[in-house]
Design an enzyme around this catalytic site. Sequence first.
Site, PDB file in Angstrom:
ATOM      1  CG  HIS A   1      41.412  21.714  76.767  1.00  0.00           C
ATOM      2  ND1 HIS A   1      42.393  22.080  75.870  1.00  0.00           N
ATOM      3  CD2 HIS A   1      40.613  22.807  76.927  1.00  0.00           C
ATOM      4  CE1 HIS A   1      42.184  23.344  75.502  1.00  0.00           C
ATOM      5  NE2 HIS A   1      41.112  23.803  76.122  1.00  0.00           N
TER       6      HIS A   1
ATOM      7  CG  ASN B   1      46.622  17.370  73.871  1.00  0.00           C
ATOM      8  OD1 ASN B   1      45.506  17.256  74.367  1.00  0.00           O
ATOM      9  ND2 ASN B   1      47.080  18.515  73.398  1.00  0.00           N
TER      10      ASN B   1
END
EC number: 3.1.30.-
Length: 252
Positions: free
Chosen positions: A87, A119
């Site tokens: 994201h 991440n």
Amino acid sequence: SPNSESILQFGDPGTARDFLERESYVISYNRRDRVASWTGEHLTADSLKTGDGVDRDHSKFKEDPDVPSLFRSTLADYSGSGFDRGHMAPAGDAVATQPAMDQTFYLSNMSPQVGIGFNRHYWAYLEGFCRSLTKKFSDVYVFTGPLFLPTKGSDGKYTVTYNVLQGNVAVPTHFYKVILVPQGDNKYAYGAFILPNQAIDTKTPLTNFKVKLTDVEKASGLTFFDKLDVSTLGDLCAATTCAVSSSGGGDA
């Protein structure tokens, strides 16, 4: 001008981008690289209050219908790639409503990120740091995006090298976050960070990745806060402690 009207009489090739407004963020999507050039968010203590029944388990990764199909990133692009769908505007920032959270799962909001150590860890902790700033500052503005930075070879020449998933989605070499907070009396402070798209030891100080705003601008081609006199901006890391924590409520 008449000349441009003549040249473009059959169409303007465009800017290769889509500007899209979502419930919790705005995004400039790069059609060529099939990742966002930038996402922008405005975080407050209120905006981070979880709405009734909001659950990220109800959200699903999906193609963005607002991006023309020729330029979309797809589930197949990421499948088996070894990279996470990372994201840019975090799901953890979009907790007010289920639709707001669902919108963060559009693939236009994803960039290929190393999973373990980045991440799912250091980058997630940086997202948590951004949210934690709402405890100290009334408003937190966060801009996030990918970079493709050159490396210097043994021959002294610079090259930019990156993977492209299925020949479609560019894998950034680095990512940036630019953060702006108010300091009262129409004064503001900022922090800018550039992180490599690789596993980062959790003990690494966040300040190791601190850069000048112009460093991000030069690398990205973007201009931040042009409605402010940036020469007067204070240092976020002088106004608060710039540090990540594995207990900081990170979000993959």
